[in-house]
Motif scaffolding. Structure first.
Motif, PDB file in Angstrom:
ATOM      1  N   ASP A 329       0.870  -1.191   0.000  1.00 31.50           N
ATOM      2  CA  ASP A 329       0.000   0.000   0.000  1.00 31.50           C
ATOM      3  C   ASP A 329       0.898   1.230   0.000  1.00 31.50           C
ATOM      4  O   ASP A 329       1.291   1.749   1.045  1.00 31.50           O
ATOM      5  CB  ASP A 329      -0.904  -0.027   1.234  1.00 31.50           C
ATOM      6  N   ILE A 330       1.223   1.712  -1.188  1.00 27.69           N
ATOM      7  CA  ILE A 330       2.240   2.741  -1.374  1.00 27.69           C
ATOM      8  C   ILE A 330       1.626   4.128  -1.291  1.00 27.69           C
ATOM      9  O   ILE A 330       0.636   4.422  -1.954  1.00 27.69           O
ATOM     10  CB  ILE A 330       2.936   2.541  -2.747  1.00 27.69           C
ATOM     11  N   ARG A 331       2.232   4.987  -0.483  1.00 32.21           N
ATOM     12  CA  ARG A 331       1.753   6.363  -0.325  1.00 32.21           C
ATOM     13  C   ARG A 331       2.882   7.324  -0.728  1.00 32.21           C
ATOM     14  O   ARG A 331       3.866   7.486   0.007  1.00 32.21           O
ATOM     15  CB  ARG A 331       1.338   6.633   1.119  1.00 32.21           C
ATOM     16  N   LEU A 332       2.743   7.924  -1.895  1.00 30.68           N
ATOM     17  CA  LEU A 332       3.775   8.804  -2.429  1.00 30.68           C
ATOM     18  C   LEU A 332       3.669  10.206  -1.839  1.00 30.68           C
ATOM     19  O   LEU A 332       2.624  10.616  -1.340  1.00 30.68           O
ATOM     20  CB  LEU A 332       3.645   8.892  -3.951  1.00 30.68           C
ATOM     21  N   ASN A 333       4.794  10.924  -1.899  1.00 31.18           N
ATOM     22  CA  ASN A 333       4.821  12.362  -1.577  1.00 31.18           C
ATOM     23  C   ASN A 333       4.258  12.672  -0.198  1.00 31.18           C
ATOM     24  O   ASN A 333       3.427  13.566  -0.029  1.00 31.18           O
ATOM     25  CB  ASN A 333       4.057  13.162  -2.644  1.00 31.18           C
ATOM     26  N   GLN A 334       4.728  11.934   0.793  1.00 30.61           N
ATOM     27  CA  GLN A 334       4.306  12.154   2.170  1.00 30.61           C
ATOM     28  C   GLN A 334       5.330  13.047   2.867  1.00 30.61           C
ATOM     29  O   GLN A 334       6.488  12.666   3.019  1.00 30.61           O
ATOM     30  CB  GLN A 334       4.182  10.825   2.915  1.00 30.61           C
ATOM     31  N   SER A 335       4.923  14.219   3.271  1.00 34.30           N
ATOM     32  CA  SER A 335       5.860  15.142   3.918  1.00 34.30           C
ATOM     33  C   SER A 335       5.904  14.881   5.424  1.00 34.30           C
ATOM     34  O   SER A 335       4.979  14.315   6.005  1.00 34.30           O
ATOM     35  CB  SER A 335       5.460  16.588   3.643  1.00 34.30           C
ATOM     36  N   ALA A 336       7.013  15.302   6.028  1.00 33.49           N
ATOM     37  CA  ALA A 336       7.166  15.177   7.477  1.00 33.49           C
ATOM     38  C   ALA A 336       7.807  16.454   7.992  1.00 33.49           C
ATOM     39  O   ALA A 336       8.667  17.048   7.340  1.00 33.49           O
ATOM     40  CB  ALA A 336       8.032  13.971   7.829  1.00 33.49           C
ATOM     41  N   SER A 337       7.387  16.871   9.172  1.00 34.19           N
ATOM     42  CA  SER A 337       7.941  18.080   9.778  1.00 34.19           C
ATOM     43  C   SER A 337       9.326  17.783  10.340  1.00 34.19           C
ATOM     44  O   SER A 337       9.719  16.620  10.520  1.00 34.19           O
ATOM     45  CB  SER A 337       7.028  18.573  10.897  1.00 34.19           C
ATOM     46  N   LYS A 338      10.049  18.825  10.651  1.00 43.14           N
ATOM     47  CA  LYS A 338      11.365  18.657  11.259  1.00 43.14           C
ATOM     48  C   LYS A 338      11.256  17.913  12.581  1.00 43.14           C
ATOM     49  O   LYS A 338      12.065  17.032  12.890  1.00 43.14           O
ATOM     50  CB  LYS A 338      12.018  20.032  11.463  1.00 43.14           C
ATOM     51  N   GLU A 339      10.227  18.237  13.348  1.00 43.02           N
ATOM     52  CA  GLU A 339      10.020  17.563  14.638  1.00 43.02           C
ATOM     53  C   GLU A 339       9.783  16.064  14.416  1.00 43.02           C
ATOM     54  O   GLU A 339      10.341  15.227  15.141  1.00 43.02           O
ATOM     55  CB  GLU A 339       8.829  18.188  15.357  1.00 43.02           C
ATOM     56  N   GLU A 340       8.970  15.709  13.426  1.00 37.04           N
ATOM     57  CA  GLU A 340       8.703  14.295  13.150  1.00 37.04           C
ATOM     58  C   GLU A 340       9.961  13.582  12.678  1.00 37.04           C
ATOM     59  O   GLU A 340      10.197  12.410  13.033  1.00 37.04           O
ATOM     60  CB  GLU A 340       7.603  14.175  12.089  1.00 37.04           C
ATOM     61  N   ILE A 341      10.779  14.260  11.900  1.00 29.00           N
ATOM     62  CA  ILE A 341      12.018  13.645  11.430  1.00 29.00           C
ATOM     63  C   ILE A 341      12.984  13.420  12.585  1.00 29.00           C
ATOM     64  O   ILE A 341      13.637  12.372  12.675  1.00 29.00           O
ATOM     65  CB  ILE A 341      12.650  14.508  10.310  1.00 29.00           C
ATOM     66  N   PHE A 342      13.050  14.366  13.507  1.00 25.33           N
ATOM     67  CA  PHE A 342      13.906  14.168  14.683  1.00 25.33           C
ATOM     68  C   PHE A 342      13.385  13.010  15.536  1.00 25.33           C
ATOM     69  O   PHE A 342      14.173  12.228  16.088  1.00 25.33           O
ATOM     70  CB  PHE A 342      13.976  15.465  15.500  1.00 25.33           C
ATOM     71  N   GLU A 343      12.057  12.879  15.669  1.00 27.96           N
ATOM     72  CA  GLU A 343      11.482  11.736  16.398  1.00 27.96           C
ATOM     73  C   GLU A 343      11.810  10.426  15.694  1.00 27.96           C
ATOM     74  O   GLU A 343      12.062   9.403  16.357  1.00 27.96           O
ATOM     75  CB  GLU A 343       9.970  11.912  16.515  1.00 27.96           C
ATOM     76  N   MET A 344      11.810  10.442  14.366  1.00 28.27           N
ATOM     77  CA  MET A 344      12.191   9.264  13.581  1.00 28.27           C
ATOM     78  C   MET A 344      13.632   8.856  13.888  1.00 28.27           C
ATOM     79  O   MET A 344      13.929   7.668  14.065  1.00 28.27           O
ATOM     80  CB  MET A 344      12.022   9.598  12.095  1.00 28.27           C
ATOM     81  N   LEU A 345      14.524   9.836  13.972  1.00 25.10           N
ATOM     82  CA  LEU A 345      15.926   9.547  14.286  1.00 25.10           C
ATOM     83  C   LEU A 345      16.068   9.043  15.718  1.00 25.10           C
ATOM     84  O   LEU A 345      16.891   8.163  16.000  1.00 25.10           O
ATOM     85  CB  LEU A 345      16.775  10.797  14.050  1.00 25.10           C
ATOM     86  N   ASP A 346      15.241   9.585  16.639  1.00 23.68           N
ATOM     87  CA  ASP A 346      15.216   9.054  18.015  1.00 23.68           C
ATOM     88  C   ASP A 346      14.835   7.575  17.993  1.00 23.68           C
ATOM     89  O   ASP A 346      15.468   6.746  18.671  1.00 23.68           O
ATOM     90  CB  ASP A 346      14.179   9.810  18.859  1.00 23.68           C
ATOM     91  N   PHE A 347      13.780   7.257  17.248  1.00 26.60           N
ATOM     92  CA  PHE A 347      13.314   5.872  17.173  1.00 26.60           C
ATOM     93  C   PHE A 347      14.422   4.962  16.661  1.00 26.60           C
ATOM     94  O   PHE A 347      14.647   3.878  17.212  1.00 26.60           O
ATOM     95  CB  PHE A 347      12.094   5.773  16.253  1.00 26.60           C
ATOM     96  N   PHE A 348      15.111   5.397  15.630  1.00 25.34           N
ATOM     97  CA  PHE A 348      16.192   4.562  15.072  1.00 25.34           C
ATOM     98  C   PHE A 348      17.232   4.262  16.151  1.00 25.34           C
ATOM     99  O   PHE A 348      17.626   3.104  16.333  1.00 25.34           O
ATOM    100  CB  PHE A 348      16.859   5.281  13.884  1.00 25.34           C
ATOM    101  N   ARG A 349      17.676   5.280  16.871  1.00 28.57           N
ATOM    102  CA  ARG A 349      18.722   5.069  17.874  1.00 28.57           C
ATOM    103  C   ARG A 349      18.254   4.184  19.022  1.00 28.57           C
ATOM    104  O   ARG A 349      19.046   3.462  19.634  1.00 28.57           O
ATOM    105  CB  ARG A 349      19.216   6.422  18.405  1.00 28.57           C
TER     106      ARG A 349
END
Length: 352
Positions: A329-349
């Protein structure tokens, strides 16, 4: 550009290339390798007499050398070898060779024909198929390039026996990505494959199915105007990791960066779209087991964010991701805020 690129699966690359050469109009033949494939793979291809007699061009290996200096070396060698617009370049190597060689051929004398003979799993499943060519530039991955199909892509999985484990695993990351955008059965088969005890025959079966996923998408959208962006799952974050690692003098293999990018972007898929958490956990567990960790700190978030702003999918200042609502189920062109991207990096670590 044609919307279909011929692909030959074979157990005899030299014979397959002989057939291609017999059916292709050219005046001079050149073969591009890097130092590694010159040593380990060229002999198998030289069973084709035309290759034995061809002009040989050898560049330095690894993605660090996918740059304008290596490109200039190929152009110069073609010129000194008397290449014309009717000449043919055979790219024998991994994604670095097929990307750079395809771009060199596409631009020399405004375009000469080329054939890709990928020798790594990554090149077979991704780089050599689909018509993308290019080089890294200004510290960014694949910043300069063109879309142009090879005359033929010849896939001989015997070359995989020359790979070390890291390069085999690196290519498998792109296969996981194709499974995620395909269907649950394909995804499950890939996660159940034993990467610790690789059966090349079984891997070849999975590879054929996997390449077919990319072929279907590229045929519908050869110039990446829409659906082809599905192939970028894991790549917005992954390319940032790859460029960051290169800038720090600790380069990583492309597939490892993509695998780490998949962890990040599946997290965004869960929190923004509702991708099933159990499937995210299964995928993350597989990646953690086979690809290990990429170490960075919260002090590096701004740099990683800045690198993501250079991604070619971005529009009007927004960082765009290809996310998933579920497997396939592919969803193209999904934007993310800077805050969401930082949370994503938190999750990775937090996964390591």
């Amino acid at each position: 550009m044609k919307t279909a690129q011929p692909i030959t699966f074979t157990a005899d690359a030299a014979n397959a290339l002989s057939v291609v050469l017999q059916n292709t109009d050219y005046d001079k033949l050149f073969v591009l390798t890097d130092e590694t494939t010159h040593e380990l793979c060229l002999g198998r291809l030289e069973e084709c007499k035309a290759v034995e007699l061809a002009g040989k061009i050898t560049i330095s290996p690894t993605d660090v050398n996918k740059n304008i200096e290596s490109l200039s070396q190929v152009w110069q060698s073609l010129g000194e070898g008397g290449a014309s617009r009717r000449s043919l370049l055979v790219n024998l190597g991994g994604g670095m060779v097929t990307d750079l060689g395809g771009f060199a051929a596409s631009t020399f004398k405004r375009g000469v024909k080329f054939v890709n003979v990928p020798t790594t799993l990554l090149a077979m499943v991704d780089a050599s198929v689909g018509g993308k060519t290019g080089i890294n530039f200004n510290g960014l991955k694949n910043e300069i390039g063109v879309f142009n199909n090879a005359v033929e892509v010849i896939i001989d999985t015997h070359f995989l026996s020359t790979l070390d484990r890291d390069n085999l695993v690196s290519g498998y990351a792109e296969m996981i990505k194709h499974g995620l955008i395909s269907n649950t059965q394909d995804w499950a088969e890939l996660l159940n494959f034993d990467l610790n005890d690789v059966c090349l025959d079984r891997l070849s079966e999975l590879l054929r199915k996997n390449i077919a996923v990319k072929e279907r998408i590229v045929a519908e959208d050869p110039m990446e105007k829409g659906l082809r962006k599905a192939l970028n799952v894991g790549h917005t974050a992954g390319h940032a990791f790859e460029s960051f690692a290169m800038s720090e003098g600790r380069p990583v293999l492309h597939g490892f960066a993509v695998a780490w990018g998949i962890i990040c972007e599946l997290y965004l898929s869960v929190v923004k779209i509702g991708f099933p958490k159990d499937k995210m956990r299964q995928t993350v567990t597989f990646i953690r087991e086979h690809f290990g960790n990429f170490a960075f700190t919260c002090d590096d978030y701004e740099t990683l964010y800045r690198l993501m702003t250079h991604d070619k999918k971005n529009t009007e200042g927004y960082i765009n991701f290809t996310l998933l609502g579920d497997i396939g189920d592919i969803r193209l062109n999904q934007s993310a805020s800077k805050e969401e991207i930082f949370e994503m990096l938190d999750f990775f670590r937090e996964q390591f």
